[in-house]
Scaffold this motif. Sequence first.
Motif, PDB file in Angstrom:
ATOM      1  N   PHE A   1       0.820  -1.210   0.000  1.00 34.73           N
ATOM      2  CA  PHE A   1       0.000   0.000   0.000  1.00 34.73           C
ATOM      3  C   PHE A   1       0.858   1.266   0.000  1.00 34.73           C
TER       4      PHE A   1
ATOM      5  N   VAL B   1      -5.059   1.544  -5.820  1.00 33.68           N
ATOM      6  CA  VAL B   1      -5.525   0.240  -5.359  1.00 33.68           C
ATOM      7  C   VAL B   1      -6.504  -0.304  -6.396  1.00 33.68           C
TER       8      VAL B   1
ATOM      9  N   ILE C   1      -7.649   1.135   3.947  1.00 32.86           N
ATOM     10  CA  ILE C   1      -7.022   2.040   2.979  1.00 32.86           C
ATOM     11  C   ILE C   1      -7.028   3.467   3.517  1.00 32.86           C
TER      12      ILE C   1
END
Length: 301
Positions: free
Chosen positions: A181, A187, A208
């Motif tokens: 990430f 994403v 996230i």
Amino acid sequence: MPAVDETPVSSPLADQLVEQARRRERLAEGNVVPPAQPRILTISNQKGGVGKTTTTVNVAAALAKFGLKVLVIDIDPQGNASTALGIPHHEEVASVYDVVVEDGELADVLQECPDISGLWCAPATIDLAGAELELVSLVARESRLKRAIDHYQEHPGAAGRFDFILIDCPPSLGLLTVNAFVAAEEVFIPIQCEYYALEGLSQLLKNIELIRAHLNPRLHVSTILLTMYDARTRLSAQVADEVRTHFTDQVLKASIPRSVRISEAPSHGQTVLTYDPSSSGALSYSEAAKELAAQGTKIDQ
């Protein structure tokens, strides 16, 4: 003599063949243009069995077949992406472990896919299984993959610069996934067309947001792909409608059907695009890849 009706008789099989021919024609139209800047995407979903690794390798293969330079970074200790690309990943092979834990160069672990030119892989080995614990005590433990990618982009090795870098991570939020990430800007979320997938999506979006708030403010959900879509069931249509309603700009128009060919391909060390290029699965992933390459990146608010 009575007149003979010469109108051709339609059948489901004939209709399917005609539709597939039209889809191939649309795929052949226009060129796929490389992005102005390399795009780094983490393919993630904390729910297992949604087609995450399958999506990673097949989208990567399709992008490479369109003439782009693509790198798959396999950061999942199971190494399934490496297997599907026909890349050796036994213990003696230089792997992502050497990059993330041992500070090795990314260029030194890259291997080119034997079936598809322009597609490269940084394989995962079983050593990654212990990396979560080893990373805990290391300096800048969350950004070690990002540092390796940035260094490679500044000083590319024999493989050259990449247009797309796709990171296949484990179905959990450990330090390996956090590294993915932090390294990415986008994403890419594959969502299985079943009810439980929606529950998993909610938790993934929360995680996230945590990464954005504390480690990587550039991170955003740019792409959602519906996988294992079964047109015969009402549930698949309902899940698809629900996802498209909430994520209008991120959901690709293409969707991936349930397909035996897609499931069989990894056992032969191939993606479905080389295992059965004429299958509906290969067409669907090619459509998704072309759409991905053409889309603008929109920050998920």
